[in-house]
Design an enzyme around this catalytic site. Structure first.
Site, PDB file in Angstrom:
ATOM      1  N   LYS A   1      20.877  34.579 -50.859  1.00 55.55           N
ATOM      2  CA  LYS A   1      21.056  34.724 -52.304  1.00 55.55           C
ATOM      3  C   LYS A   1      20.579  33.478 -53.059  1.00 55.55           C
ATOM      4  CE  LYS A   1      24.973  37.907 -52.064  1.00 55.55           C
ATOM      5  NZ  LYS A   1      26.374  38.112 -52.496  1.00 55.55           N
TER       6      LYS A   1
ATOM      7  N   TYR B   1      21.929  47.545 -55.076  1.00 52.80           N
ATOM      8  CA  TYR B   1      23.366  47.527 -55.319  1.00 52.80           C
ATOM      9  C   TYR B   1      23.857  48.776 -56.055  1.00 52.80           C
ATOM     10  CZ  TYR B   1      23.162  42.762 -53.642  1.00 52.80           C
ATOM     11  OH  TYR B   1      22.977  41.654 -52.852  1.00 52.80           O
TER      12      TYR B   1
ATOM     13  N   ASN C   1      28.069  33.790 -52.559  1.00 51.28           N
ATOM     14  CA  ASN C   1      28.526  33.647 -51.164  1.00 51.28           C
ATOM     15  C   ASN C   1      27.370  33.542 -50.172  1.00 51.28           C
ATOM     16  OD1 ASN C   1      27.715  36.319 -51.102  1.00 51.28           O
ATOM     17  ND2 ASN C   1      29.720  37.141 -50.569  1.00 51.28           N
TER      18      ASN C   1
ATOM     19  N   HIS D   1      23.675  38.222 -48.351  1.00 55.84           N
ATOM     20  CA  HIS D   1      23.975  39.650 -48.384  1.00 55.84           C
ATOM     21  C   HIS D   1      23.465  40.226 -47.074  1.00 55.84           C
ATOM     22  CE1 HIS D   1      23.760  43.942 -49.545  1.00 55.84           C
ATOM     23  NE2 HIS D   1      22.640  43.912 -48.837  1.00 55.84           N
TER      24      HIS D   1
ATOM     25  N   GLU E   1      18.041  49.824 -47.468  1.00 54.47           N
ATOM     26  CA  GLU E   1      17.780  48.520 -48.065  1.00 54.47           C
ATOM     27  C   GLU E   1      16.469  47.907 -47.575  1.00 54.47           C
ATOM     28  OE1 GLU E   1      21.321  46.243 -47.307  1.00 54.47           O
ATOM     29  OE2 GLU E   1      22.495  47.375 -48.777  1.00 54.47           O
TER      30      GLU E   1
END
Length: 154
Positions: free
Chosen positions: A11, A51, A114, A117, A128
């Site tokens: 990320k 998402y 975080n 992903h 994905e």
């Protein structure tokens, strides 16, 4: 255990904090193989596709804004049990619940920021990966240590 592929996104916070090499090293040291990789600024429509399962949830708009705010690194990772292994290496989605030694446990304290992903199931991984990688952007090759990591005769 079957060989499978999964998607990992480092990320924007992971990229901006200089954690790309550390994150990739953890997957490779576990014996997983990087079969696709690219640095990109995630377009909004691509983030929305990735998402889509979270659309309508309270954190959706914040997540989309964050994921499109700076470059990410997309990885297609392959190996036996790759989806589960990657999720174990990553740690809990909420990094305050992640064990030390996991990527999130070591590098993050915020549930949105975080670091990584990862796909959560074979179905999600396939969906994905197809969103982020064209078929010719994932490669087939053998790691030199595959015979040791995955012996055919025990």
């Amino acid at each position: 255990m079957e060989t499978e592929q999964t998607l990992v996104l480092i990320k924007p916070d992971g990229v901006q904090r200089g954690l790309i090499g550390e994150v990739i090293a953890r997957y490779e040291h576990k014996g997983l193989k990087i079969v696709g990789m690219k640095l990109l600024q995630l377009p909004r429509d691509t983030a929305e596709k990735l998402y889509a399962v979270h659309q309508g949830k309270s954190f959706y708009d914040v997540l989309i804004k964050f994921m499109t705010s700076a470059p990410i690194v997309a990885l297609a990772i392959e190996g036996r049990g790759a989806i589960e292994l990657v999720r174990i290496l990553n740690g809990e989605t909420d990094p305050t619940k992640s064990q030390p030694g996991s990527i999130r446990g070591d590098f993050s304290i915020n549930i949105t920021h975080n670091v990584v992903h990862a796909s959560d199931s074979p179905k999600s991984a396939q969906r994905e990966l197809e969103i982020v990688f064209a078929p010719d952007e994932r490669y087939k090759y053998h790691r030199m240590d595959e015979a040791i990591l995955h012996p055919s005769v025990v």
